[in-house]
Design a protein around this motif. Structure first.
Motif, PDB file in Angstrom:
ATOM      1  N   UNK A  35     -40.442  58.986 -32.884  1.00 20.73           N
ATOM      2  CA  UNK A  35     -39.756  58.581 -34.109  1.00 20.73           C
ATOM      3  C   UNK A  35     -39.940  59.652 -35.175  1.00 20.73           C
ATOM      4  N   UNK A  36     -39.179  59.537 -36.245  1.00 22.62           N
ATOM      5  CA  UNK A  36     -39.301  60.438 -37.376  1.00 22.62           C
ATOM      6  C   UNK A  36     -39.769  59.639 -38.593  1.00 22.62           C
ATOM      7  N   UNK A  37     -40.701  60.206 -39.348  1.00 23.23           N
ATOM      8  CA  UNK A  37     -41.235  59.555 -40.537  1.00 23.23           C
ATOM      9  C   UNK A  37     -40.921  60.412 -41.764  1.00 23.23           C
ATOM     10  N   UNK A  38     -40.823  59.750 -42.920  1.00 21.95           N
ATOM     11  CA  UNK A  38     -40.758  60.476 -44.185  1.00 21.95           C
ATOM     12  C   UNK A  38     -41.738  59.826 -45.155  1.00 21.95           C
ATOM     13  N   UNK A  39     -42.456  60.658 -45.896  1.00 27.12           N
ATOM     14  CA  UNK A  39     -43.406  60.120 -46.879  1.00 27.12           C
ATOM     15  C   UNK A  39     -42.776  59.972 -48.254  1.00 27.12           C
ATOM     16  N   UNK A  40     -41.517  60.391 -48.412  1.00 28.90           N
ATOM     17  CA  UNK A  40     -40.858  60.309 -49.715  1.00 28.90           C
ATOM     18  C   UNK A  40     -41.384  61.299 -50.720  1.00 28.90           C
ATOM     19  N   UNK A  41     -42.270  62.203 -50.263  1.00 29.80           N
ATOM     20  CA  UNK A  41     -42.897  63.173 -51.168  1.00 29.80           C
ATOM     21  C   UNK A  41     -42.557  64.603 -50.780  1.00 29.80           C
ATOM     22  N   UNK A  42     -41.606  64.754 -49.842  1.00 22.28           N
ATOM     23  CA  UNK A  42     -41.172  66.093 -49.494  1.00 22.28           C
ATOM     24  C   UNK A  42     -41.408  66.512 -48.052  1.00 22.28           C
ATOM     25  N   UNK A  43     -41.881  65.591 -47.213  1.00 22.60           N
ATOM     26  CA  UNK A  43     -42.164  65.944 -45.820  1.00 22.60           C
ATOM     27  C   UNK A  43     -41.556  64.939 -44.844  1.00 22.60           C
ATOM     28  N   UNK A  44     -41.088  65.471 -43.713  1.00 25.52           N
ATOM     29  CA  UNK A  44     -40.794  64.663 -42.540  1.00 25.52           C
ATOM     30  C   UNK A  44     -41.929  64.869 -41.541  1.00 25.52           C
ATOM     31  N   UNK A  45     -42.094  63.890 -40.676  1.00 25.12           N
ATOM     32  CA  UNK A  45     -43.115  63.987 -39.631  1.00 25.12           C
ATOM     33  C   UNK A  45     -42.501  63.527 -38.317  1.00 25.12           C
ATOM     34  N   UNK A  46     -42.605  64.375 -37.311  1.00 26.02           N
ATOM     35  CA  UNK A  46     -42.219  63.959 -35.966  1.00 26.02           C
ATOM     36  C   UNK A  46     -43.431  63.285 -35.344  1.00 26.02           C
ATOM     37  N   UNK A  47     -43.241  62.065 -34.873  1.00 28.46           N
ATOM     38  CA  UNK A  47     -44.382  61.283 -34.418  1.00 28.46           C
ATOM     39  C   UNK A  47     -44.068  60.533 -33.134  1.00 28.46           C
ATOM     40  N   UNK A  48     -45.131  60.121 -32.469  1.00 26.94           N
ATOM     41  CA  UNK A  48     -45.019  59.315 -31.253  1.00 26.94           C
ATOM     42  C   UNK A  48     -45.784  58.022 -31.441  1.00 26.94           C
ATOM     43  N   UNK A  49     -45.172  56.918 -31.067  1.00 25.88           N
ATOM     44  CA  UNK A  49     -45.856  55.632 -31.177  1.00 25.88           C
ATOM     45  C   UNK A  49     -46.994  55.595 -30.165  1.00 25.88           C
ATOM     46  N   UNK A  50     -48.200  55.310 -30.648  1.00 25.17           N
ATOM     47  CA  UNK A  50     -49.363  55.234 -29.759  1.00 25.17           C
ATOM     48  C   UNK A  50     -49.719  53.796 -29.415  1.00 25.17           C
ATOM     49  N   UNK A  51     -49.537  52.887 -30.363  1.00 17.18           N
ATOM     50  CA  UNK A  51     -49.838  51.475 -30.154  1.00 17.18           C
ATOM     51  C   UNK A  51     -48.764  50.638 -30.809  1.00 17.18           C
ATOM     52  N   UNK A  52     -48.215  49.678 -30.092  1.00 17.55           N
ATOM     53  CA  UNK A  52     -47.174  48.797 -30.629  1.00 17.55           C
ATOM     54  C   UNK A  52     -47.531  47.354 -30.319  1.00 17.55           C
ATOM     55  N   UNK A  55     -47.653  43.073 -34.908  1.00 19.32           N
ATOM     56  CA  UNK A  55     -47.851  43.285 -36.333  1.00 19.32           C
ATOM     57  C   UNK A  55     -48.125  44.732 -36.718  1.00 19.32           C
ATOM     58  N   UNK A  56     -48.466  45.578 -35.742  1.00 20.40           N
ATOM     59  CA  UNK A  56     -48.867  46.947 -36.083  1.00 20.40           C
ATOM     60  C   UNK A  56     -48.166  47.966 -35.200  1.00 20.40           C
ATOM     61  N   UNK A  57     -47.925  49.122 -35.813  1.00 20.70           N
ATOM     62  CA  UNK A  57     -47.323  50.235 -35.085  1.00 20.70           C
ATOM     63  C   UNK A  57     -48.077  51.499 -35.477  1.00 20.70           C
ATOM     64  N   UNK A  58     -48.961  51.936 -34.601  1.00 21.39           N
ATOM     65  CA  UNK A  58     -49.760  53.133 -34.836  1.00 21.39           C
ATOM     66  C   UNK A  58     -49.058  54.338 -34.227  1.00 21.39           C
ATOM     67  N   UNK A  59     -49.262  55.500 -34.837  1.00 24.35           N
ATOM     68  CA  UNK A  59     -48.548  56.694 -34.389  1.00 24.35           C
ATOM     69  C   UNK A  59     -49.480  57.896 -34.295  1.00 24.35           C
ATOM     70  N   UNK A  60     -49.067  58.856 -33.508  1.00 22.84           N
ATOM     71  CA  UNK A  60     -49.681  60.174 -33.482  1.00 22.84           C
ATOM     72  C   UNK A  60     -48.694  61.165 -34.082  1.00 22.84           C
ATOM     73  N   UNK A  61     -49.150  61.931 -35.061  1.00 23.28           N
ATOM     74  CA  UNK A  61     -48.290  62.929 -35.679  1.00 23.28           C
ATOM     75  C   UNK A  61     -48.193  64.141 -34.751  1.00 23.28           C
ATOM     76  N   UNK A  62     -46.967  64.476 -34.364  1.00 23.95           N
ATOM     77  CA  UNK A  62     -46.743  65.614 -33.474  1.00 23.95           C
ATOM     78  C   UNK A  62     -46.434  66.891 -34.245  1.00 23.95           C
TER      79      UNK A  62
END
Length: 232
Positions: A35-52, A55-62
């Motif tokens: 998935x792709x993440x944005x922090x709204x502060x100027x960065x995108x992050x390419x990430x992979x879901x590690x735990x789903x 109620x929770x969705x944990x990720x690893x930042x790639x």
């Protein structure tokens, strides 16, 4: 690729609760999905879901992908919210798609809406940056009294759009590229003549947005578009 808003991703490697629910329950994403993440502060992050889980969705930042600003200067629209909130929400969405930095709501003499809840507007801004693939979330301010707002310090260009007669230059001809800019947009009944006078006394320049008579939300969007284009 799906984009999710994660303002605290540098501290917590997981999606906020609402974003997690959308990813897991609605989109049915699973561990291993990218998935792709944005922090709204100027960065995108390419990430992979590690735990789903439910109620929770944990990720690893790639990969961290800093984004250069898409326009110059700090672009600020201050407008009186419309009586019909759908029109204000429409403006917030479309202006974010175009691109600007800050939104303030004004309580003016002729305002038909004196109170506004910003929670829904905030969600619309978030949705719009994800849809338009922007890495910066506009700053959203609470309702502010007009007379108080115009006396606050602002280092850039300051403009007020109104329908009264008099010599007014077009915003597109007077705004300087690369400088911070603030435009005031009045309510359906326009600013009062006294408000225009006070704004000018505080350094605001009266401007025109063209020959057409525009609704509040249309005028605000036109101003936003002009500022954005002039600062590309």
């Amino acid at each position: 690729m799906h984009v999710f808003y994660t303002p605290d991703i540098q501290v917590y490697a997981e999606l906020p609760e609402e974003e997690a629910a959308h990813a897991i329950r609605v989109l049915r994403l699973q561990a291993g999905d990218e998935i792709m993440l944005t922090d709204g502060k100027g960065c995108f992050y390419r990430a992979e879901i590690s735990t789903a889980t439910n109620k929770r969705c944990l990720v690893n930042i790639l990969e961290t992908l800093p984004q250069a600003p898409l326009w110059k200067g700090h672009l600020h629209i201050a407008m009186a919210p419309t009586k019909n909130m759908d029109r204000t929400e429409w403006f917030a969405e479309k202006a974010t798609e175009i691109g600007f930095d800050e939104l303030t709501f004004l309580n003016c003499r002729f305002s038909e809406r004196k109170v506004i809840k910003t929670e829904r507007i905030s969600k619309i801004l978030v949705s719009a940056i994800k849809q338009s693939l922007k890495a910066r979330l506009p700053q959203l301010n609470e309702m502010t009294d007009f007379n108080k707002f115009i006396t606050q310090p602002f280092s850039g260009q300051k403009f007020i759009a109104h329908c009264y007669e008099g010599e007014k230059q077009l915003l597109k001809d007077i705004v300087h590229s690369g400088e911070d800019a603030l435009v005031l947009i009045g309510p359906e009944g326009d600013f009062s003549e006294e408000e225009v006078r006070k704004a000018e006394e505080n350094g605001f320049i009266s401007i025109s947005l063209g020959k057409s008579r525009l609704r509040t939300e249309t005028a605000a969007l036109v101003a936003c578009h002009i500022l954005n284009l002039q600062n590309q």
